[in-house]
Write a protein that holds these residues in place. Structure first.
Motif, mmCIF file in Angstrom:
data_model
loop_
_atom_site.group_PDB
_atom_site.id
_atom_site.type_symbol
_atom_site.label_atom_id
_atom_site.label_comp_id
_atom_site.label_asym_id
_atom_site.label_seq_id
_atom_site.Cartn_x
_atom_site.Cartn_y
_atom_site.Cartn_z
ATOM 1 N N LEU A 24 0.819 -1.216 0.000
ATOM 2 C CA LEU A 24 0.000 0.000 0.000
ATOM 3 C C LEU A 24 0.852 1.266 0.000
ATOM 4 C CD1 LEU A 24 -2.875 -0.963 2.472
ATOM 5 C CD2 LEU A 24 -2.785 -1.173 -0.017
ATOM 6 N N GLN A 25 1.868 1.311 0.849
ATOM 7 C CA GLN A 25 2.894 2.363 0.900
ATOM 8 C C GLN A 25 2.448 3.681 1.524
ATOM 9 O OE1 GLN A 25 5.474 0.918 0.610
ATOM 10 N NE2 GLN A 25 5.210 -0.681 -0.900
ATOM 11 N N ALA A 26 1.228 4.142 1.289
ATOM 12 C CA ALA A 26 0.795 5.420 1.856
ATOM 13 C C ALA A 26 -0.722 5.504 1.813
ATOM 14 C CB ALA A 26 1.411 6.593 1.111
ATOM 15 N N GLY A 27 -1.274 6.443 2.592
ATOM 16 C CA GLY A 27 -2.713 6.617 2.636
ATOM 17 C C GLY A 27 -3.197 7.951 2.113
ATOM 18 N N ARG A 47 -6.176 5.880 -2.596
ATOM 19 C CA ARG A 47 -6.558 5.478 -1.241
ATOM 20 C C ARG A 47 -7.867 4.683 -1.267
ATOM 21 N NH1 ARG A 47 -6.267 7.393 4.030
ATOM 22 N NH2 ARG A 47 -8.137 6.893 5.216
ATOM 23 N N ALA A 99 0.409 -4.908 5.632
ATOM 24 C CA ALA A 99 0.765 -3.964 4.572
ATOM 25 C C ALA A 99 2.155 -3.401 4.782
ATOM 26 C CB ALA A 99 -0.245 -2.814 4.509
ATOM 27 N N ASP A 100 2.794 -3.061 3.667
ATOM 28 C CA ASP A 100 4.014 -2.259 3.666
ATOM 29 C C ASP A 100 3.604 -0.794 3.615
ATOM 30 O OD1 ASP A 100 5.637 -4.497 3.607
ATOM 31 O OD2 ASP A 100 5.809 -4.508 1.428
ATOM 32 N N LEU A 101 4.193 0.021 4.497
ATOM 33 C CA LEU A 101 3.883 1.444 4.536
ATOM 34 C C LEU A 101 5.172 2.237 4.697
ATOM 35 C CD1 LEU A 101 0.793 1.252 6.909
ATOM 36 C CD2 LEU A 101 0.736 1.848 4.479
ATOM 37 N N THR A 139 -2.305 8.308 6.378
ATOM 38 C CA THR A 139 -1.775 6.942 6.420
ATOM 39 C C THR A 139 -2.190 6.249 7.714
ATOM 40 O OG1 THR A 139 0.102 7.449 4.968
ATOM 41 C CG2 THR A 139 0.340 5.558 6.420
ATOM 42 N N VAL A 165 -4.781 2.661 8.090
ATOM 43 C CA VAL A 165 -4.619 1.429 8.870
ATOM 44 C C VAL A 165 -5.955 1.009 9.472
ATOM 45 C CG1 VAL A 165 -3.478 0.397 10.875
ATOM 46 C CG2 VAL A 165 -2.192 1.895 9.334
ATOM 47 N N LEU A 205 1.822 -4.687 10.266
ATOM 48 C CA LEU A 205 2.414 -3.567 9.543
ATOM 49 C C LEU A 205 3.918 -3.755 9.390
ATOM 50 C CD1 LEU A 205 0.676 -0.434 11.125
ATOM 51 C CD2 LEU A 205 -0.149 -1.958 9.316
ATOM 52 N N VAL A 232 6.710 -1.221 8.573
ATOM 53 C CA VAL A 232 6.880 0.231 8.486
ATOM 54 C C VAL A 232 8.297 0.546 8.024
ATOM 55 C CG1 VAL A 232 6.813 2.404 9.762
ATOM 56 C CG2 VAL A 232 5.166 0.585 10.291
#
Length: 378
Positions: free
Chosen positions: A217-220, A234, A255-257, A272, A276, A284, A286
């Motif tokens: 996902l990487q970011a929100g 998103r 997820a990868d964030l 972000t 979650v 997570l 991170v």
């Protein structure tokens, strides 16, 4: 790990002695530093050995590694798993870790996320032939593996370069149909925008397909996602998670964030954090952003390091709370688990369970009595 196991197998099969192979990584600046450190240490500690270096860091910085003391050869990354009889098709490469087998079915990436240099080290997306994947998977099960994990650099791109409309969900269904003794089939990290409805349908219908996915996902925040050159919004991520749980309610998601991506403001970071909760993520990974030479994001306005680390700590703390909530929801349940080494096991949704004395490789039911914040107690 899968490629490293294959390299070690090839070295043993050839009868090589006094040989060290370093499979390097370049996913972060720290990974590159550790790769160089490992080669230097081998040069000091094993001065009579031949050192061969391969992997993404060697692909991107081959001259640097070739100049290090003791290094006799740098092998191009793409040559590690190519089948000489099949042109550019990668082999289906497998490795075993205790009770599960890892099966690499795809390599390379056709995307150009601005934070990543992996496509430059791995090349274009390439899929292993389905018949070969099946053959290797059958061998893993015959060797006693109860669970197989399908892996790849961009796993959901599987099949795009193959004829006859192959895809990751079709491959998964084929393996489950052809190998009835396979207790569990698990998928490694996937891209939700590539996964689509076909994967959601497979997750809902195939009960031996583990109800656990790890999402890239990487970011929100939509603007950060755009600057990352991600291909999902998103809302795409939220919708995917919702539809997946409608099809398979017991699914657990990780997820990868990335935090502190260039230009990220506090408001963007809060998006972000909210993601979650909106996606109900449990596990997570991170990653504090670190600029990689050659990646476009390295040229963007950077967030100061102290802020990056502070945001990473806040996101990890949220991840710990989310995991604790999940563990508490399991109290009193009976779960089917696969025993691993070290007195622990994994439920189908990848939750760790403490099972002292269990024989590795056995599948059995446990009653959940508590948790320690990291794993369930039985």
């Amino acid at each position: 790990m899968v490629e490293s196991e294959e390299l070690a197998r090839q070295a043993r099969a050839s009868g090589e002695r006094n040989l060290a192979i370093v499979n390097t990584c370049a996913v972060t600046a720290e990974a590159l530093r550790r790769s160089r450190q490992a080669v230097r240490r081998l040069g000091r500690e094993r001065p009579t050995d031949r050192i061969i270096v391969t992997g993404c860091a060697a692909e991107l910085h081959g001259r640097d590694f070739a100049a290090m003391p003791g290094v006799t050869r740098v092998i191009p990354n793409g040559d590690k798993t190519l089948d000489p009889a099949a042109g550019a098709a990668p082999r289906a490469v497998a490795a075993a870790e205790g009770t599960r087998g890892f099966l690499a079915v795809q390599n390379g990436c056709d995307h150009r996320c601005t934070f990543c240099v992996i496509p430059f080290g791995r090349g274009a997306s390439r899929s292993a032939p389905p018949a070969e994947v099946l053959q290797v998977a059958q061998a893993l099960v015959e060797s006693g593996k109860r669970e197989i994990v399908l892996t790849g650099v961009d796993l959901t791109a599987y099949g795009a370069d193959l004829p006859d409309d192959w895809s990751l969900p079709r491959l998964a269904r084929m393996l489950l149909a052809e190998i009835p003794d396979l207790a569990r089939l698990r998928l490694s990290s996937i891209d939700c925008v590539e996964a689509g409805f076909e994967l959601i349908d497979a997750m809902g219908q195939e009960k031996r397909l583990a109800p656990h996915l790890h999402l890239s996902l990487q970011a929100g925040d939509d603007l950060i996602l755009k600057r990352m050159k991600r291909r999902h919004s998103r809302q795409d991520a939220v919708d995917f998670c919702r539809r997946l749980r409608e099809a398979r309610p017991e699914t657990v998601l990780g997820a990868d964030l990335i935090v502190g991506f260039p230009t990220e403001t506090e408001e963007m970071f809060l998006r972000t954090l909210e993601l979650v909760e909106d996606c109900a993520l449990t596990h997570l990974h991170v990653f504090p952003f670190s600029p990689r030479p050659g990646a476009p994001a390295a040229l963007m306005p950077q967030v100061d390091r102290e802020t990056v680390l502070e945001r990473a700590a806040r996101l990890r703390a949220l991840g710990e709370r989310r995991l604790k909530r999940h563990l508490e929801a399991q109290l009193g349940k009976t779960l089917r688990v696969l025993a691993e080494r070290g007195g622990q096991a994994r439920a189908a949704d990848f939750t760790l369970v403490r099972t002292p004395g269990a024989e590795p490789g056995t599948l059995f039911d446990v009653s959940v009595t508590g948790h320690d914040g990291r794993m369930l107690l039985s």
